[in-house]
Design an enzyme around this catalytic site. Structure first.
Site, PDB file in Angstrom:
ATOM      1  N   HIS A 132      -1.595   4.612   9.677  1.00 25.57           N
ATOM      2  CA  HIS A 132      -0.408   5.578   9.362  1.00 25.57           C
ATOM      3  C   HIS A 132      -1.056   6.944  10.165  1.00 25.57           C
ATOM      4  CE1 HIS A 132       0.024   2.617   6.377  1.00 25.57           C
ATOM      5  NE2 HIS A 132       1.198   2.956   6.180  1.00 25.57           N
ATOM      6  N   HIS A 134       0.895  -1.154   0.009  1.00 24.55           N
ATOM      7  CA  HIS A 134      -0.029  -0.140  -0.004  1.00 24.55           C
ATOM      8  C   HIS A 134       0.798   1.191   0.046  1.00 24.55           C
ATOM      9  CE1 HIS A 134       0.318  -0.647   4.559  1.00 24.55           C
ATOM     10  NE2 HIS A 134       1.003   0.367   4.299  1.00 24.55           N
ATOM     11  N   HIS A 181      11.395  -0.702   2.216  1.00 28.04           N
ATOM     12  CA  HIS A 181      11.253   0.795   2.135  1.00 28.04           C
ATOM     13  C   HIS A 181      11.646   1.133   3.127  1.00 28.04           C
ATOM     14  CE1 HIS A 181       6.950   0.162   2.979  1.00 28.04           C
ATOM     15  NE2 HIS A 181       6.602   1.607   2.736  1.00 28.04           N
ATOM     16  N   GLU A 237       6.456  -3.465   7.604  1.00 25.81           N
ATOM     17  CA  GLU A 237       5.093  -3.761   7.586  1.00 25.81           C
ATOM     18  C   GLU A 237       4.668  -5.058   6.778  1.00 25.81           C
ATOM     19  OE1 GLU A 237       3.664   0.928   6.473  1.00 25.81           O
ATOM     20  OE2 GLU A 237       3.711  -0.578   4.723  1.00 25.81           O
TER      21      GLU A 237
HETATM   22 FE   LIG Z   1       2.538   1.723   5.104  1.00 28.10          FE
END
Ligand SMILES: [Fe+2]
Lengths: 118, 279
Positions: free
Chosen positions: B59, B12, B193, B240
């Site tokens: 988030h 996502h 990431h 994540e």
């Molecule tokens: Fe995320």
């Protein structure tokens, strides 16, 4: 202010743990408020006043007003919340990545693309 | 009893929402990402789930550092998306399934997962965009939903082993629900990431590909790593992948890969997609 426990050292990375969550609470709370468009507008009208309203300390306020992401992180900022502040200034994740790593945006994007070729 | 048809894991990234809103699916930058989805659409049309249990991390839309649950389960009739601060279009509300929510809550607590229950819960891009990718343009989303939120924001995070067991408990909860509902489990986020710090832009293709490969038939492989080790290997947001592992934990018995895709980069992220079927 530190838990005093041994922490794993990861180059160029700070884990957002309890020490950071305590240190950065006011800054992150301000950034969380930017989910609201009204709050974003209020911030833009008077940035310093808005920082004061959320009780940012001098280090946090200086980092926000100068828009220095590494300084915001050092002052306890969390990436997920700081992203909302970046959004106010129209900065995307490549702008923010470039600033933090000291390269141009194009260089930063090229580095991402190169990671896919390895 | 309810049937778990399979699981789908997907990245996502907020900017996927903007790409969808601007119809950029065939734009050269986005095409390698969006081209991964038609085989998943075909599989969903075949297995026809009624409900999606969506495992994701918030988030900073619903939860803030004032109260940060490690595991939270939605129990609302409806879940709204809302402004996350970036001007990405807000998506229409999602229909909940309160019967499954409360059945899961009862079963999870009985099995020693003392989750937080949420009768009001805003859902952010990590919940909405995967549904938008799997059922594009279908509003309201054609499946009922149960959100399951895992803290990946404030350390300590739950360990990989704990997340896998949590997923197993979710799977047992669903499969002990006395209905004929068909359920797909979705895990969102990752893959490697890192948004912040001097290591921003970090990506680890070799690890991601290994993780995706192992997840199908040897999911416990990744539990050899501590959470800080996973951050070192995959980045501060790459962690994540815990949501993927939780989703995989919910699948029991014979699990086979339906389709996978991997592309670098979208935004600062190595994007992954992995659909798995349960026999
Ligand atoms: Fe995320």
């Amino acid at each position: 202010m530190s838990s005093g426990k041994q922490k794993r050292v990861i180059p160029g990375t700070t884990l957002f743990d309890g020490d950071m969550a305590r240190k950065g609470y006011a800054l992150n709370k301000m950034c969380f408020s930017f989910n609201s468009a009204d709050n974003r507008a209020e911030f833009l009208k008077d940035k310093e006043g808005y920082c004061d309203k959320y009780g940012l300390n001098a280090e946090q306020k200086q980092a926000v007003l100068s828009l220095q992401v590494l300084d915001m992180l050092a002052a306890g900022g969390n990436a997920y919340y700081l992203a909302k502040l970046g959004g106010i200034f129209g900065l995307d994740m490549q702008d923010i990545g470039a600033q933090q790593t000291g390269v141009t945006k194009d260089e930063f994007k090229a580095k991402l693309v190169a990671a896919g070729r390895k | 009893m309810a049937k778990i048809v399979g699981g789908i894991n997907v990245t996502h990234v907020p900017y996927i929402g903007r790409a969808i809103a601007n119809n950029l699916q065939q734009d050269p930058y986005w095409k390698p990402f969006f081209d991964g989805f038609p085989p998943v659409h075909q599989w969903l049309a075949k297995v026809k789930p009624d409900i999606a249990v969506v495992i994701y991390n918030d988030h900073g839309l619903n939860f803030f550092l004032d109260k940060m649950p490690t595991f939270a389960v939605g129990a609302a009739a409806e879940y709204s998306n809302a402004d996350e601060g970036w001007g990405i279009p807000t998506l229409p509300p999602y229909i909940g399934d309160q019967d499954l929510s409360w059945h899961m809550i009862d079963s999870l607590v009985e099995n020693e997962f003392d989750i937080v229950t949420c009768q009001e819960m805003l859902v952010d891009h990590a919940f909405t965009l995967p549904l938008e990718l799997f059922w594009p343009g279908q509003h309201p989303c054609p499946v009922r939903t149960v959100p399951v939120c895992i803290n990946t924001v404030q350390f300590p995070l739950p360990t990989a082993a704990r997340c896998f067991k949590f997923g197993q408990a979710i799977g047992r909860a669903i499969e002990s629900w006395d209905t004929d509902a068909r359920v797909v489990v979705i895990g969102t986020g990752g893959l490697s990431h890192q948004l912040e710090g001097r290591r921003a832009g970090f990506i680890n293709k070799e690890f991601d590909l290994m993780f995706m490969d192992k997840l199908v038939n040897d999911p416990l492989w990744v539990t050899r790593y501590s959470v800080p080790e996973l951050v070192e290997l995959t980045g501060t947001q790459g962690v994540e992948l815990l949501n993927w592992l939780t989703c995989r934990g919910a699948l029991s018995g014979d699990v086979t890969k339906v389709h996978g895709n991997y592309h670098i980069p979208i935004s600062n992220t190595a994007s992954g997609l992995l659909a798995m079927e349960v026999a």
